[in-house]
Design a protein around this motif. Structure first.
Motif: not given
Ligand code: HEC
Ligand code: HEC
Length: 186
Positions: A73-76, A46-48, A69-71, A144-146, A31-37, A56-58
């Protein structure tokens, strides 16, 4: 007989819950790839990029999103979709993927300040273990993200690496933008 049956059930129960656990992690990561490619860099800069990032970083970021600790909403809520004790395995699965190249990323000259980053982020900026823990890969990440993350460090909004904060405070916004451009073009 009764006893043997009990053990058999216990073993079956154990392996069934193990298999369900694996599926849950795979489903969560899918489910991560919808946003992360999916098999490519994300479409939205804006999606890294996370594929091929340091494991270890991930893992640390997933823990931080989960705990707040890292805020973000979506990622929490995304981090919470991974079963609590499976963060390390999810991180390892993502880290094992190839880092996708951003099509048409422009190369830019290295600003002098880039040298100071290499002791932690590596000579080739692919990250790795350093004096403040495992530093993330920066090479080929979206500028942009960096830039946004460097800005957040400079404002003291990220408390995970004291040297990073000090260094980002010492650089002005112009210099940080130059660094971001250079790093994204690697
Ligand atoms: C709806 C979109 C969305 C989805 C789905 C999503 N992410 Fe993200 N993710 C983001 C965004 C936006 C950020 C950037 C947040 C920020 O700027 O702090 C991010 C940031 C991250 C980062 C930080 C990367 C870094 O270089 O610091 C990690 C790790 C990550 N996501 C993992 C995941 C994983 C694992 C999943 C699936 C379980 C996931 N994401 C699903 C939108 C998404
Ligand atoms: C003393 C070691 C150290 C030095 C020197 C250092 N960094 Fe970092 N950097 C880190 C660590 C560790 C992290 C991850 C912090 C965390 O776990 O949240 C980080 C995170 C980052 C991030 C966030 C990346 C992401 O995916 O969200 C950026 C951007 C960054 N560094 C850029 C730089 C630049 C540019 C320089 C040089 C001007 C630099 N760093 C110098 C240790 C360092």
């Amino acid at each position: 007989m009764v006893r043997a049956g009990f053990y058999l059930l216990a073993i079956m129960g154990f392996s069934v819950s193990g298999a369900l656990g694996a599926d849950a992690v795979e489903r969560a990561v899918a489910s991560c790839w919808a946003c992360h490619g999916a098999g490519a860099a994300p479409k939205d800069p804006t999606m890294p990029i996370i594929q091929g990032q340091q494991a270890a970083y991930l893992e640390k970021q997933l823990d931080a999103f989960r705990s707040g600790k890292r805020e973000d909403q979506i990622m929490s809520s995304m981090a919470e979709s991974i079963p609590a004790r499976e963060n390390a395995r999810a991180a390892a699965m993502i880290a094992a993927l190839a880092w996708p190249k951003v099509a048409g990323a422009a190369t830019a000259p290295a600003p002098d300040s880039a040298i100071a980053c290499q002791s932690c982020h590596g000579a080739d900026f692919t990250g790795g273990p350093g004096p403040e823990g495992v530093a993330p890969r920066l090479a080929g990440q979206f500028a942009q993200y960096l830039e946004a993350r460097m800005g957040a460090f400079s404002r003291g909004e990220i408390a995970s690496a004291a040297t990073m904060t000090a260094m980002m405070k010492a650089l002005d916004a112009d210099e940080r933008a130059k660094l971001a451009k250079y790093l994204s073009g690697l």
